[in-house]
Write a protein that holds these residues in place. Structure first.
Motif, short mmCIF file in Angstrom:
data_model
loop_
_atom_site.label_atom_id
_atom_site.label_comp_id
_atom_site.label_asym_id
_atom_site.label_seq_id
_atom_site.Cartn_x
_atom_site.Cartn_y
_atom_site.Cartn_z
N ALA A 175 0.52 -1.20 0.18
CA ALA A 175 0.05 -0.07 -0.30
C ALA A 175 1.02 0.87 0.29
O ALA A 175 1.98 1.09 0.63
N ASP A 176 0.67 2.37 -0.30
CA ASP A 176 0.93 4.03 -0.09
C ASP A 176 0.32 4.47 0.30
O ASP A 176 0.90 5.47 0.64
N ARG A 177 -0.95 4.15 0.21
CA ARG A 177 -1.82 5.69 1.48
C ARG A 177 -2.76 4.65 1.86
O ARG A 177 -3.98 3.76 1.29
N ALA B 175 -4.58 2.83 -0.87
CA ALA B 175 -4.21 3.02 -2.69
C ALA B 175 -2.97 2.42 -2.90
O ALA B 175 -2.19 2.55 -1.65
N ASN B 176 -3.14 1.93 -3.66
CA ASN B 176 -2.27 0.82 -4.91
C ASN B 176 -1.45 1.11 -5.30
O ASN B 176 -2.39 1.67 -6.40
N LYS B 177 -0.30 0.23 -6.46
CA LYS B 177 -0.15 0.13 -7.88
C LYS B 177 -1.80 0.10 -8.35
O LYS B 177 -2.47 -1.39 -7.70
N ILE B 178 -1.23 0.50 -9.07
CA ILE B 178 -2.79 0.54 -10.57
C ILE B 178 -2.79 -1.63 -10.62
O ILE B 178 -2.26 -1.58 -11.04
#
Ligand SMILES: CSC[C@H]1O[C@H](OP(=O)(O)O)[C@H](O)[C@@H]1O
Length: 352
Positions: free
Chosen positions: A239-241, A249-252
């Motif tokens: 995850a990125d956020r 939110a993570n990689k598409i």
């Protein structure tokens, strides 16, 4: 066990494995000033939420040491610090670890503001080294929690790169995979190539081969059939956020995996340190999704797709809603739904 050090700070220089060149070329990109660091984050020399955070921490040290040489008044110094940190902070918008690290460094500078410049530099260096060291320790703790989800002989699907390259070391979701491998759970891994920047095909593939972990690389669109045909026992992604309600939110391409996982009842877990939780946002709708240049899609060495002039949409991330997430593996343990209640409980216990 492969020792992969994505970030090295020595001789007042920051050396980053140049992840744009792996797996064919192993080379360090050297940052001698904070502008080099901003470039390295923005151009994805280094990428991955925790790795970006640790990198920005060292970028702050390079900024401080550069400004000290200008013999500024403290007022001028603080003004230039704010400008420099804003520049670093704006290098990529989605991974909250960047903002978290920058804020930690701001606190250190502010706490030591009445001290000598040398003492400020020393305090900033100590904090950067601590962030670096703690991320590795966090990942190893998180990996132990996550490995409990892995049964003997499991086949794991993962997306993008969440390994030592995406962190200060060991990894998040790939750290769990590493730990399960070390615990001789006889796992097998399918790694999504992860268009367009191919973090899976280039970086996760490299880390899996370095470790000798049995695995296969697949195109992103092959994952659905593997999941449908019960070839996958569990899906682990980074995850990125993460919002308070668990939206992540993570990689598409991650959201798509979660939808297919739910349809075929395959466990889907986010693996991320608590530094990736944004306690200031309630839901994923508030997360800024970075949109990257079109040439990441249209040019692979040479222009091979889409005729010149074709419009391209290249969101770098997507948001998986909390109702499609079975659990969030952190260094504090696994957070299960109801996420908002359990994330707030975790926030109240951080630092224990
Ligand atoms: C351990 S965080 C890894 C996380 O970061 C990646 O994005 P990018 O390669 O663009 O920095 C991806 O979302 C990974 O899950």
């Amino acid at each position: 066990m492969a020792e992969i050090n994505s970030i090295i700070f020595e001789n007042n220089m920051l050396k980053l494995i140049d992840q744009r060149k792996l797996p064919t070329i192993f080379e360090y990109f050297t940052c001698t000033n904070y502008r080099d660091v901003e470039y390295a984050i923005r151009e994805m020399v280094v990428r991955g939420a925790p790795a970006i955070g640790a990198t920005a921490a060292y970028g702050t040290l390079l900024l401080v040491d550069e400004l000290i040489k200008e013999n500024l008044t403290k007022v001028e110094f603080n003004k230039k610090i704010d400008i420099g940190l804003e520049f670093l902070n704006n290098s990529r918008p989605t991974a909250v670890n960047l903002m978290w690290a920058i804020n930690k460094m701001k606190e250190v500078i502010s706490t030591n503001s009445t001290k000598s410049y040398d003492d400020i530099s020393l305090a900033v260096k100590k904090e950067a080294i601590l962030i670096h060291k703690e991320d590795i320790e966090t990942n190893k703790r998180m990996a132990k929690h996550g490995a409990k989800l892995i049964n003997q002989g499991d086949t794991i699907l993962t997306h993008c790169n969440t390994g030592a390259l995406a962190t200060a070391g060991y990894g998040t979701a790939l750290g769990v995979i590493r730990e399960a491998f070390y615990q001789e759970k006889n796992i097998f891994v399918y790694a999504d190539e992860t268009r367009p920047r191919l973090q899976g095909a280039r970086l996760t593939a490299w880390e899996l081969m370095e470790e000798g972990i049995p695995s296969k690389l697949i195109v992103d669109s092959a994952a659905a059939t593997l999941i449908r045909d019960k070839k996958i026992d569990i899906i682990l992604v980074g995850a990125d956020r993460i919002a308070l309600n668990g939206d992540s939110a993570n990689k598409i391409g991650t959201f798509m995996l979660s939808v297919i996982a739910e349809k075929y009842n395959i466990p889907f877990y986010i693996v991320a340190p608590t530094t990736t939780i944004d306690f200031d946002i309630v839901s994923g709708g508030e997360i800024v999704i970075e949109e990257r240049p079109s040439n990441e899609i249209t040019i692979i060495g040479e222009r091979v797709v889409a005729p010149a002039g074709m419009e391209v949409y290249n969101p770098a991330f997507d948001v998986t809603p909390n109702d499609l997430i079975n659990g969030i593996v952190t260094e504090k343990g696994i957070i299960y739904p109801p996420f908002e209640k359990n994330i707030i409980k975790l926030k109240n216990n951080i630092g224990d």
